[in-house]
Write a protein that holds these residues in place. Sequence first.
Motif, PDB file in Angstrom:
ATOM      1  N   LEU A 104       0.860  -1.176   0.000  1.00 49.15           N
ATOM      2  CA  LEU A 104       0.000   0.000   0.000  1.00 49.15           C
ATOM      3  C   LEU A 104       0.900   1.231   0.000  1.00 49.15           C
ATOM      4  O   LEU A 104       1.958   1.229   0.626  1.00 49.15           O
ATOM      5  CB  LEU A 104      -0.880   0.019   1.250  1.00 49.15           C
ATOM      6  CG  LEU A 104      -1.793  -1.182   1.470  1.00 49.15           C
ATOM      7  CD1 LEU A 104      -2.414  -1.133   2.863  1.00 49.15           C
ATOM      8  CD2 LEU A 104      -2.860  -1.246   0.397  1.00 49.15           C
ATOM      9  N   VAL A 105       0.475   2.279  -0.676  1.00 46.03           N
ATOM     10  CA  VAL A 105       1.185   3.553  -0.677  1.00 46.03           C
ATOM     11  C   VAL A 105       0.448   4.480   0.275  1.00 46.03           C
ATOM     12  O   VAL A 105      -0.765   4.670   0.158  1.00 46.03           O
ATOM     13  CB  VAL A 105       1.263   4.167  -2.087  1.00 46.03           C
ATOM     14  CG1 VAL A 105       1.792   5.597  -2.034  1.00 46.03           C
ATOM     15  CG2 VAL A 105       2.141   3.301  -2.991  1.00 46.03           C
ATOM     16  N   VAL A 106       1.184   5.050   1.227  1.00 47.56           N
ATOM     17  CA  VAL A 106       0.598   5.907   2.257  1.00 47.56           C
ATOM     18  C   VAL A 106       1.153   7.319   2.099  1.00 47.56           C
ATOM     19  O   VAL A 106       2.359   7.525   2.217  1.00 47.56           O
ATOM     20  CB  VAL A 106       0.915   5.380   3.673  1.00 47.56           C
ATOM     21  CG1 VAL A 106       0.203   6.213   4.726  1.00 47.56           C
ATOM     22  CG2 VAL A 106       0.558   3.902   3.792  1.00 47.56           C
ATOM     23  N   GLY A 107       0.277   8.275   1.832  1.00 50.58           N
ATOM     24  CA  GLY A 107       0.698   9.662   1.703  1.00 50.58           C
ATOM     25  C   GLY A 107       1.053  10.249   3.060  1.00 50.58           C
ATOM     26  O   GLY A 107       0.340  10.040   4.036  1.00 50.58           O
ATOM     27  N   VAL A 108       2.158  10.980   3.121  1.00 45.10           N
ATOM     28  CA  VAL A 108       2.639  11.572   4.370  1.00 45.10           C
ATOM     29  C   VAL A 108       2.838  13.068   4.170  1.00 45.10           C
ATOM     30  O   VAL A 108       3.452  13.481   3.188  1.00 45.10           O
ATOM     31  CB  VAL A 108       3.985  10.940   4.811  1.00 45.10           C
ATOM     32  CG1 VAL A 108       4.535  11.613   6.048  1.00 45.10           C
ATOM     33  CG2 VAL A 108       3.839   9.451   5.022  1.00 45.10           C
ATOM     34  N   VAL A 109       2.312  13.858   5.089  1.00 43.63           N
ATOM     35  CA  VAL A 109       2.566  15.296   5.107  1.00 43.63           C
ATOM     36  C   VAL A 109       3.079  15.673   6.495  1.00 43.63           C
ATOM     37  O   VAL A 109       2.887  14.929   7.457  1.00 43.63           O
ATOM     38  CB  VAL A 109       1.298  16.120   4.762  1.00 43.63           C
ATOM     39  CG1 VAL A 109       0.860  15.863   3.335  1.00 43.63           C
ATOM     40  CG2 VAL A 109       0.177  15.836   5.731  1.00 43.63           C
TER      41      VAL A 109
ATOM     42  N   ALA B 131      -3.368   2.454   7.962  1.00 42.14           N
ATOM     43  CA  ALA B 131      -2.642   1.724   6.926  1.00 42.14           C
ATOM     44  C   ALA B 131      -2.099   0.400   7.465  1.00 42.14           C
ATOM     45  O   ALA B 131      -2.158  -0.622   6.785  1.00 42.14           O
ATOM     46  CB  ALA B 131      -1.509   2.588   6.372  1.00 42.14           C
ATOM     47  N   VAL B 132      -1.578   0.411   8.693  1.00 43.25           N
ATOM     48  CA  VAL B 132      -1.072  -0.822   9.310  1.00 43.25           C
ATOM     49  C   VAL B 132      -2.207  -1.834   9.464  1.00 43.25           C
ATOM     50  O   VAL B 132      -2.043  -3.013   9.135  1.00 43.25           O
ATOM     51  CB  VAL B 132      -0.409  -0.519  10.677  1.00 43.25           C
ATOM     52  CG1 VAL B 132      -0.168  -1.797  11.462  1.00 43.25           C
ATOM     53  CG2 VAL B 132       0.902   0.231  10.483  1.00 43.25           C
ATOM     54  N   SER B 133      -3.342  -1.379   9.942  1.00 40.28           N
ATOM     55  CA  SER B 133      -4.490  -2.271  10.114  1.00 40.28           C
ATOM     56  C   SER B 133      -4.931  -2.863   8.774  1.00 40.28           C
ATOM     57  O   SER B 133      -5.192  -4.072   8.671  1.00 40.28           O
ATOM     58  CB  SER B 133      -5.650  -1.510  10.763  1.00 40.28           C
ATOM     59  OG  SER B 133      -6.766  -2.339  10.912  1.00 40.28           O
ATOM     60  N   LEU B 134      -5.001  -2.023   7.745  1.00 43.63           N
ATOM     61  CA  LEU B 134      -5.376  -2.503   6.413  1.00 43.63           C
ATOM     62  C   LEU B 134      -4.319  -3.460   5.864  1.00 43.63           C
ATOM     63  O   LEU B 134      -4.653  -4.476   5.253  1.00 43.63           O
ATOM     64  CB  LEU B 134      -5.578  -1.318   5.468  1.00 43.63           C
ATOM     65  CG  LEU B 134      -6.035  -1.647   4.054  1.00 43.63           C
ATOM     66  CD1 LEU B 134      -7.376  -2.381   4.058  1.00 43.63           C
ATOM     67  CD2 LEU B 134      -6.133  -0.368   3.224  1.00 43.63           C
ATOM     68  N   ALA B 135      -3.051  -3.160   6.104  1.00 45.52           N
ATOM     69  CA  ALA B 135      -1.976  -4.035   5.632  1.00 45.52           C
ATOM     70  C   ALA B 135      -2.081  -5.419   6.271  1.00 45.52           C
ATOM     71  O   ALA B 135      -1.914  -6.442   5.596  1.00 45.52           O
ATOM     72  CB  ALA B 135      -0.618  -3.410   5.950  1.00 45.52           C
TER      73      ALA B 135
END
Length: 167
Positions: A9-14, A25-29
């Motif tokens: 998965l690609v997770v956008g970070v700002v 994202a961790v839960s989905l992964a």
Amino acid sequence: MTDFAGHPLVVGVVAQQSPLVALTAVSLARATAASALYFAHVDTSRYADVENADGTVRHLSIDPDIDDDLWPEREAALKGTVGEWMEGQDVPWHFRYLAGRPDRALTHLARAVDAAAFVVGTHVGHHHRIADFVNGSVSMQLSHRQHRPVIVVPVSVVDWDERAPWE
């Protein structure tokens, strides 16, 4: 469509982002047996000069008269924040510092790593909501310009009694 099972998965970070995006994202992964999380920050003050097959980029300042030598510090700070979020997590992760238009840069990374989906957070604050409505949010741009699902994580609760930014 890229199958979720076994794909990253690609997770956008700002900057100053809520850790809730990473935790989601961790839960989905875990739920999809994702092979890894690719956390990515896109620096819009720079452009991608070379895009590599692994999703990394060589980038340069948009303004050739300005020698931006602070980007490595921004990269290190964001990678350190992601490291704090991922401490004790059992999901492999990587960090990419990208450049240019966020939707294009994130899409390039997703193609390079064969990601199943994107995970991005909402912006907090009235100013961001207006800017997103006028300019189109990254999640909106992603949903219209590529084929992967975009999971948008709300990072703050908005009361139904509040006015929408365009009202």
